[in-house]
Design an enzyme around this catalytic site. Structure first.
Site, PDB file in Angstrom:
ATOM      1  N   LYS A 129     -21.006 -39.414 -14.467  1.00 34.11           N
ATOM      2  CA  LYS A 129     -20.351 -38.183 -14.873  1.00 34.11           C
ATOM      3  C   LYS A 129     -19.463 -38.390 -16.098  1.00 34.11           C
ATOM      4  O   LYS A 129     -19.448 -37.574 -17.011  1.00 34.11           O
ATOM      5  CB  LYS A 129     -19.490 -37.727 -13.695  1.00 34.11           C
ATOM      6  N   ARG A 186     -12.112 -27.863  -6.598  1.00 37.29           N
ATOM      7  CA  ARG A 186     -12.232 -28.952  -5.652  1.00 37.29           C
ATOM      8  C   ARG A 186     -12.611 -28.441  -4.253  1.00 37.29           C
ATOM      9  O   ARG A 186     -13.022 -29.216  -3.408  1.00 37.29           O
ATOM     10  CB  ARG A 186     -10.889 -29.685  -5.572  1.00 37.29           C
ATOM     11  N   ARG A 211     -19.863 -53.712 -10.432  1.00 39.35           N
ATOM     12  CA  ARG A 211     -18.932 -53.577 -11.555  1.00 39.35           C
ATOM     13  C   ARG A 211     -17.935 -54.728 -11.584  1.00 39.35           C
ATOM     14  O   ARG A 211     -17.454 -55.179 -10.548  1.00 39.35           O
ATOM     15  CB  ARG A 211     -18.137 -52.269 -11.438  1.00 39.35           C
ATOM     16  N   ARG A 223     -12.779 -55.327  -8.981  1.00 34.18           N
ATOM     17  CA  ARG A 223     -11.643 -54.564  -8.466  1.00 34.18           C
ATOM     18  C   ARG A 223     -11.732 -54.482  -6.953  1.00 34.18           C
ATOM     19  O   ARG A 223     -12.815 -54.350  -6.392  1.00 34.18           O
ATOM     20  CB  ARG A 223     -11.625 -53.157  -9.062  1.00 34.18           C
ATOM     21  N   ARG A 226     -15.905 -44.123  -0.199  1.00 34.13           N
ATOM     22  CA  ARG A 226     -15.696 -43.179  -1.306  1.00 34.13           C
ATOM     23  C   ARG A 226     -16.868 -42.212  -1.424  1.00 34.13           C
ATOM     24  O   ARG A 226     -16.698 -41.027  -1.687  1.00 34.13           O
ATOM     25  CB  ARG A 226     -15.508 -43.933  -2.623  1.00 34.13           C
TER      26      ARG A 226
END
Ligand SMILES: [Zn+2]
Length: 221
Positions: free
Chosen positions: A13, A88, A128, A161, A172
């Site tokens: 996105k 949202r 990542r 991370r 998530r």
């Protein structure tokens, strides 16, 4: 046009939003940025928000709506706006549709949903890595560093991370699905939802988004 860009974490996105801003000079409207800028500008709403935030409370829905609507003018929409983090929930969506109706611009709403399969998202997110020193981003498969564990740019240490581990990533994605599915159903029923497969290169996704936007602009001329 007013674009709502939807997509799970890892769907691309951010990349596509940046592309639209660069290509069409659209304005990005993010709830957080707008609230911060109202505070900076010392507006009445801004002062109210500052007080609420200082007390540790969440900014109430009606204040967020009021601030978003002051930025969503006919001129801004004609120039092109990308909404980030808004709406949202169904209540915010209802407010947005109402606002657009008042402006006679409900046809300007375009919802782009970039969909990527869950396993692919998990692979993208858990792979990542970032440089601890300069923040440069890497990926174990798609963008590995030249010398293992060492940043190409600054020689700093490359780390993962904490929240990019598999459990946290799954969580998530679950939260995203739960929050977004009701909105997707609603958008689909209004009939301005375009689903785009994100299971391709960023370039291919860009090309498809570009086609959708240019089709829409032609129709509205
Ligand atoms: Zn670095």
């Amino acid at each position: 046009v007013i674009i709502v860009l939807l997509g799970a974490p890892g769907a691309g996105k951010g990349t596509q939003g940046d592309f639209l801003i660069e290509k069409y000079n659209f304005t990005k409207l993010s709830t957080g940025d707008v609230l911060r800028s109202e505070i900076k500008l010392n507006t009445d709403l801004g002062n109210k928000v500052k007080e609420i935030m200082a007390s540790g409370a969440l900014v109430p829905e009606e204040v967020v709506n009021a601030i978003i609507s002051t930025r969503l003018t006919a001129d801004a929409i004609n120039n092109g706006v990308i909404l980030d983090g808004y709406p949202r929930n169904k209540a915010q969506l209802g407010f947005l549709l109402d606002h657009l109706r008042k402006l006679g611009m409900e046809k300007e709403l375009l919802v782009l949903d970039i969909s990527v399969e869950e396993d692919e998202l998990a692979a993208r997110l858990t792979g990542r890595r970032i440089c601890k020193a300069c923040g440069a981003s890497y990926h174990v498969t798609f963008r590995p560093e030249q010398q293992s564990g060492i940043c190409d740019r600054c020689g700093g240490e490359i780390i993962q991370r904490a929240d990019d581990n598999i459990e946290s990533v799954r969580n998530r994605l679950l939260v995203y699905r739960k929050e977004t599915q009701p909105l997707l159903d609603e958008f689909a029923s209004i009939g301005n939802l375009e689903s785009i497969s994100g299971m391709r290169s960023a370039e291919q996704v860009k090309a498809e988004i570009q086609k959708i936007i240019e089709n829409k602009e032609e129709k509205s001329l």
